[in-house]
Design an enzyme around this catalytic site. Structure first.
Site, mmCIF file in Angstrom:
data_model
loop_
_atom_site.group_PDB
_atom_site.id
_atom_site.type_symbol
_atom_site.label_atom_id
_atom_site.label_comp_id
_atom_site.label_asym_id
_atom_site.label_seq_id
_atom_site.Cartn_x
_atom_site.Cartn_y
_atom_site.Cartn_z
ATOM 1 N N ARG A 1 -6.289 5.607 2.972
ATOM 2 C CA ARG A 1 -5.429 4.490 2.545
ATOM 3 C C ARG A 1 -6.336 3.459 1.899
ATOM 4 O O ARG A 1 -7.254 2.933 2.535
ATOM 5 C CB ARG A 1 -4.701 3.881 3.744
ATOM 6 N N HIS B 1 2.834 5.971 -2.631
ATOM 7 C CA HIS B 1 2.845 6.239 -1.189
ATOM 8 C C HIS B 1 3.580 7.576 -0.957
ATOM 9 O O HIS B 1 4.680 7.604 -0.431
ATOM 10 C CB HIS B 1 3.547 5.085 -0.471
ATOM 11 N N GLN C 1 5.018 8.706 2.561
ATOM 12 C CA GLN C 1 6.213 7.985 2.995
ATOM 13 C C GLN C 1 7.474 8.553 2.337
ATOM 14 O O GLN C 1 8.500 8.739 2.989
ATOM 15 C CB GLN C 1 6.073 6.500 2.642
ATOM 16 N N ASP D 1 11.692 -2.676 -0.186
ATOM 17 C CA ASP D 1 10.348 -2.830 0.387
ATOM 18 C C ASP D 1 9.948 -4.299 0.261
ATOM 19 O O ASP D 1 10.618 -5.072 -0.442
ATOM 20 C CB ASP D 1 9.369 -1.904 -0.363
ATOM 21 N N CYS E 1 10.562 1.526 4.434
ATOM 22 C CA CYS E 1 9.351 2.190 4.935
ATOM 23 C C CYS E 1 8.739 1.452 6.122
ATOM 24 O O CYS E 1 8.007 2.041 6.899
ATOM 25 C CB CYS E 1 8.339 2.345 3.814
ATOM 26 N N ARG F 1 7.933 10.358 9.582
ATOM 27 C CA ARG F 1 6.557 10.318 9.091
ATOM 28 C C ARG F 1 5.732 11.360 9.836
ATOM 29 O O ARG F 1 4.927 12.072 9.252
ATOM 30 C CB ARG F 1 5.935 8.924 9.303
HETATM 31 N N1 NVA Z 1 4.433 -1.787 -0.447
HETATM 32 C C1 NVA Z 1 3.923 -1.913 0.884
HETATM 33 C C2 NVA Z 1 4.164 -0.643 1.665
HETATM 34 C C3 NVA Z 1 3.675 -0.683 3.089
HETATM 35 C C4 NVA Z 1 3.869 0.618 3.808
HETATM 36 C C5 NVA Z 1 2.424 -2.222 0.827
HETATM 37 O O1 NVA Z 1 1.727 -1.623 0.005
HETATM 38 O O2 NVA Z 1 1.974 -3.083 1.576
HETATM 39 N N1 CP Z 2 5.294 2.668 6.142
HETATM 40 C C1 CP Z 2 3.977 2.678 6.405
HETATM 41 O O1 CP Z 2 3.191 3.285 5.703
HETATM 42 O O2 CP Z 2 3.629 1.994 7.526
HETATM 43 P P1 CP Z 2 2.149 1.595 7.973
HETATM 44 O O3 CP Z 2 1.649 0.583 6.966
HETATM 45 O O4 CP Z 2 2.343 1.005 9.327
HETATM 46 O O5 CP Z 2 1.295 2.818 7.988
#
Ligand code: NVA
Ligand code: CP
Length: 303
Positions: free
Chosen positions: A102, A129, A132, A219, A259, A287
């Site tokens: 990540r 992502h 997800q 989101d 998500c 997930r």
């Molecule tokens: N768009 C959000 C998704 C988190 C799972 C982020 O990147 O923070």
């Molecule tokens: N939706 C998601 O990816 O959650 P986290 O940021 O908690 O991993």
């Protein structure tokens, strides 16, 4: 399939296979059937951003599959002190069976795959992502019995989630409508690709996008890494909210996906969130099952 870098790399058949394996693994777990398909395998999980679901689902997933998972924070790794990704990739390839990462730049994930020799799984970048969205597609299919022909509407920031929803849903035969404010649209190349299919629309009008939708998705207005823009974004995104008024223009049996983490009162209201909590927490649960399917497909290949 060796890596999961982004959904556009996958064929419709590969996505379908992942969803089918995920359904099977979920069924077996619920029935107490063990499936140690990755016995003796180790996954390294590099996190340059926070996570609850991604970390826990991959870690529990590896455990369920008979393998191990290592949590590797970039705060502790030499990569956080500037060791090149080319070297990190080659070193970790000697110890591990796969890496989930990540991070911010999509290029870092692509570079790990380029320089390493083990499967690389994208656990979220600023661009997409994919893990997800596989869980979301699994959840939508579970609730609606199909994907083909359904209308998915996404309200809000044209971010990593928006980009992956468009690619994943269009590939699976769905129609996609996105409503984003000017200047915050999804990736231009993805929009171009989706528009050519004739099953995609982009608008600034949330009611137009949500009309007759089977699935409403949203989101956060400010993603990880955009904390400094949060106040400005609150003004830009005002009105880009999934609320009970918006739900009225969608199909009467429309479902909601988020998500998580969610910001109640911003992109979604408390009442809509709670009315659809079952679908949203099924999505979170899935997930785990979807990630296990990805791990099996990437580590074991098409065996
Ligand atoms: N768009 C959000 C998704 C988190 C799972 C982020 O990147 O923070
Ligand atoms: N939706 C998601 O990816 O959650 P986290 O940021 O908690 O991993």
């Amino acid at each position: 399939m060796k890596h999961l870098l982004k959904l556009s790399d996958l064929t419709e058949k590969e996505i379908l296979e992942i969803l089918n394996i995920a359904d099977q693994l979920k069924y077996e777990k619920k029935h107490g059937i063990e499936h140690h398909l990755l016995k003796g395998k180790t996954l390294g999980m590099i996190f340059e951003k926070s996570s609850t679901r991604t970390r826990v689902s991959f870690e529990v997933g590896m455990y369920d599959l008979g393998g191990n998972a290592l949590f590797l924070s970039s705060r502790d790794l030499q990569i956080g002190r500037g060791e090149p990704v080319q070297d990190t990739a080659r070193v970790l390839s000697r110890y591990l069976d796969a890496i989930m990462i990540r991070t911010y730049a999509q290029k870092e994930v692509e570079d790990l795959a380029k320089y390493g020799s083990i499967p690389i799984i994208n656990g979220l970048t600023d661009y997409c992502h994919p893990c997800q969205i596989l869980a979301d597609l699994m959840t939508i299919r579970e609730h609606k019995g199909k994907l083909q022909g359904l209308k998915l509407c996404y309200i809000g920031d044209g971010n990593n989630m928006a980009n992956s929803y468009i690619v994943g849903a269009i590939k699976m035969g769905m129609t996609v409508a996105v409503a984003s404010p000017n200047g915050y649209e999804p990736d231009a190349e993805i929009v171009k690709w989706a528009t050519k299919t004739g099953r995609f629309t982009l608008t600034t009008d949330i009611y137009e996008a949500a009309k007759d939708a089977d699935v409403l998705c949203t989101d956060v207005w400010a993603s990880m890494g955009q904390e400094g823009e949060a106040n400005e974004r609150k003004k830009v995104f005002e009105g880009y909210q999934v609320n009970s008024e918006l739900m009225k223009v969608a199909k009467p049996d429309a479902m909601v996906q988020h998500c998580l983490p969610a910001h109640r009162g911003e992109e979604i209201t408390e009442d809509v969130f709670e009315a659809h909590a079952n679908e949203i927490f099924d999505e979170a649960e899935n997930r785990l099952h979807a990630q296990k399917a990805v791990l099996v497909k990437c580590i074991l290949g098409d065996k």
